[in-house]
Design an enzyme around this catalytic site. Structure first.
Site, PDB file in Angstrom:
ATOM      1  N   GLU A 121       1.193  -1.102  -0.112  1.00 23.15           N
ATOM      2  CA  GLU A 121      -0.102  -0.488  -0.196  1.00 23.15           C
ATOM      3  C   GLU A 121       0.823   1.158   0.408  1.00 23.15           C
ATOM      4  OE1 GLU A 121      -0.115  -2.468   1.990  1.00 23.15           O
ATOM      5  OE2 GLU A 121      -0.877  -1.896   4.249  1.00 23.15           O
ATOM      6  N   ASN A 122       1.622   1.107   0.341  1.00 19.69           N
ATOM      7  CA  ASN A 122       3.042   2.397  -0.386  1.00 19.69           C
ATOM      8  C   ASN A 122       3.602   2.142  -1.249  1.00 19.69           C
ATOM      9  OD1 ASN A 122       4.764  -0.300   0.246  1.00 19.69           O
ATOM     10  ND2 ASN A 122       5.730   1.148   1.444  1.00 19.69           N
TER      11      ASN A 122
END
Lengths: 226, 225
Positions: B50-51
């Site tokens: 998710e980064n």
């Protein structure tokens, strides 16, 4: 037409005018892409009573930890303050800091909406949970959604890999994270970068943050990681 | 002496068999983080972080770390050929927008309706943290929860109604524990497999809501070695 000079001579000059009570966004995730030079300059500058918007709340004295240690922060909007955020956790447990906990993707989207001129939007995230508390709920095409408000700031402190003199930015690997979104959602965006190149030297196809979103650029000097 | 349940590694090993070839996958903290090591050799999946990483590879070798390339747990990783980087909002366009085929998260409680609680134990010190779990739970095409079947005090973690703060409602498709594989269906919880050496009746004893099962519930599949 004359253009405003965006490149600041020093890190300290780039944050000299931040007033007490300002709302500031800070990029970075998982140790990567934090504007650590700007954070350290803000600690020296001493602005207090700050509201901050950031995925997390620092690691020990690193990243935002320094500003918590100095008690410069009054209010936080974050997705994951983090078990390593020692100074934040102490002040939170003592009731000295106000926290708004936001799902990470909604934190992104609220900033994205602000930058894009959208005042609020309906989202499925958090429906039926404590995140929905106090928010308008609506059924759209048979599904439940809650109303989320756009989120803006006075300043965004971001970290990029390379800038040109106009303020176009490119990033490095997963150090991009929140930085480009925050650049769109603040009145003034201040970018610390590893390298400043001449205008026209960046591949226009590769520019991630166009110059319109960037107000100040400064050469990063210290450590990249806190 | 109680019978041996599966280890956390064995839960991960069983969960890896749920990954279809070609799937885009997000793995959460805890047991899910062990799963990448058990993806069968004939299966190719693409890991999302998710980064802002798609096509994430294994942990970086010592001495070859780039701390600008870390996973959501801050561990230095690598990028496979065909991988890409993007911003956190695009990463969550992928989660919330339903673009990920399978997401596997840890759990504190799962209800018989597929509600998930996984981000805060009531009464715990500190502020807690949601991270990306709510966005991922809502958007996953298929959400699998891997966890121990019971809490440390022996109480069931599969419950009629979650008492812990919710992550998302009606989101879990399958639960994989050290005792069973259970599917959440509109008709209720269906016991698909039991841990080797356990009977469905024994699994039911450790589960608050009623489980539906046929007369012959197979043993949990582990990979041939």
């Amino acid at each position: 037409m004359t253009s405003k000079e965006k490149v600041y001579p020093t890190i300290d000059a780039a944050v000299a005018d931040i007033p007490d009570g300002a709302t500031i966004m800070f990029g970075g995730f998982g140790g990567a892409g934090f504007p650590n030079n700007l954070i350290q300059a803000l600690a020296r500058q001493g602005a207090r009573n700050l509201s901050v918007i950031s995925n997390n709340c620092g690691t020990g004295e690193g990243e935002l930890g320094l500003l918590f240690k100095n008690r410069q922060i009054r209010r936080v909007v974050a997705a994951f303050p983090g078990p390593g955020a020692k100074y934040f956790q102490e002040q939170f447990d003592a009731g000295e800091i106000e926290l708004e906990l936001v799902p990470q993707g909604i934190l992104c989207e609220r900033m994205r909406a602000f930058g894009a001129g959208i005042p609020a939007f309906f989202s499925p995230v958090g429906v039926g949970t404590e995140i929905a508390s106090g928010k308008e709920e609506r059924v759209i095409r048979g599904k439940r959604y809650i109303l989320e408000q756009a989120l803006g700031a006075d300043y965004a402190f971001i970290r990029a890999y390379r800038a040109d003199h106009m303020g176009n930015l490119i990033y490095h690997k997963a150090a991009r994270n929140f930085n480009p979104i925050m650049a769109t959602a603040a009145k003034f965006t201040i970018a610390e970068v590893e390298e400043i190149v001449g205008t026209g030297k960046l591949d226009p196809e590769a520019i991630i943050t166009p110059s319109i979103f960037v107000d100040r650029i400064v050469q990063a000097e210290g450590k990249r990681y806190a | 002496m109680p019978k041996a349940r599966l280890t956390r590694e064995q839960i991960a090993e069983r969960a890896a068999l749920e990954l279809p070839d070609g799937a885009y996958v997000n793995l959460g903290w805890g047991i899910p983080n062990l799963i990448a090591a058990y993806v069968p050799s004939q299966v190719t999946v693409y890991f999302h972080s998710e980064n802002g990483i798609l096509g994430m590879g294994p942990r970086a070798k010592p001495g070859e770390e780039d701390f600008d390339l870390v996973d959501a747990m801050k561990v230095p990783v690598t990028l496979l050929p065909g991988g890409s980087y993007f911003s956190q909002d695009d990463a969550h366009v992928m989660t919330r927008g339903g673009h990920l085929d399978i997401c596997i998260l840890g759990g504190l409680q799962v209800s018989e309706h597929g509600d998930l609680a996984n981000w805060r134990i009531p009464g715990a010190k500190g502020a807690g943290g949601i991270g990306g779990a709510m966005d991922i739970s809502v958007g996953a095409q298929k959400l699998i929860v891997t966890m121990e079947h019971t809490a440390k005090d022996g109480s069931p973690k599969i419950v009629k109604t979650c008492s812990y703060p919710l992550t998302a409602i009606d989101c879990v498709d399958t639960i994989i524990t050290d005792l069973a594989v259970i599917d959440v269906t509109p008709e209720g919880l269906v016991l698909r497999e039991v841990a080797p050496g356990f009977t469905p009746e024994e699994v039911q004893k450790f589960t608050e809501p009623k489980l539906r099962y046929s007369t012959n519930v197979p043993a949990m599949r582990l990979q041939p070695r």
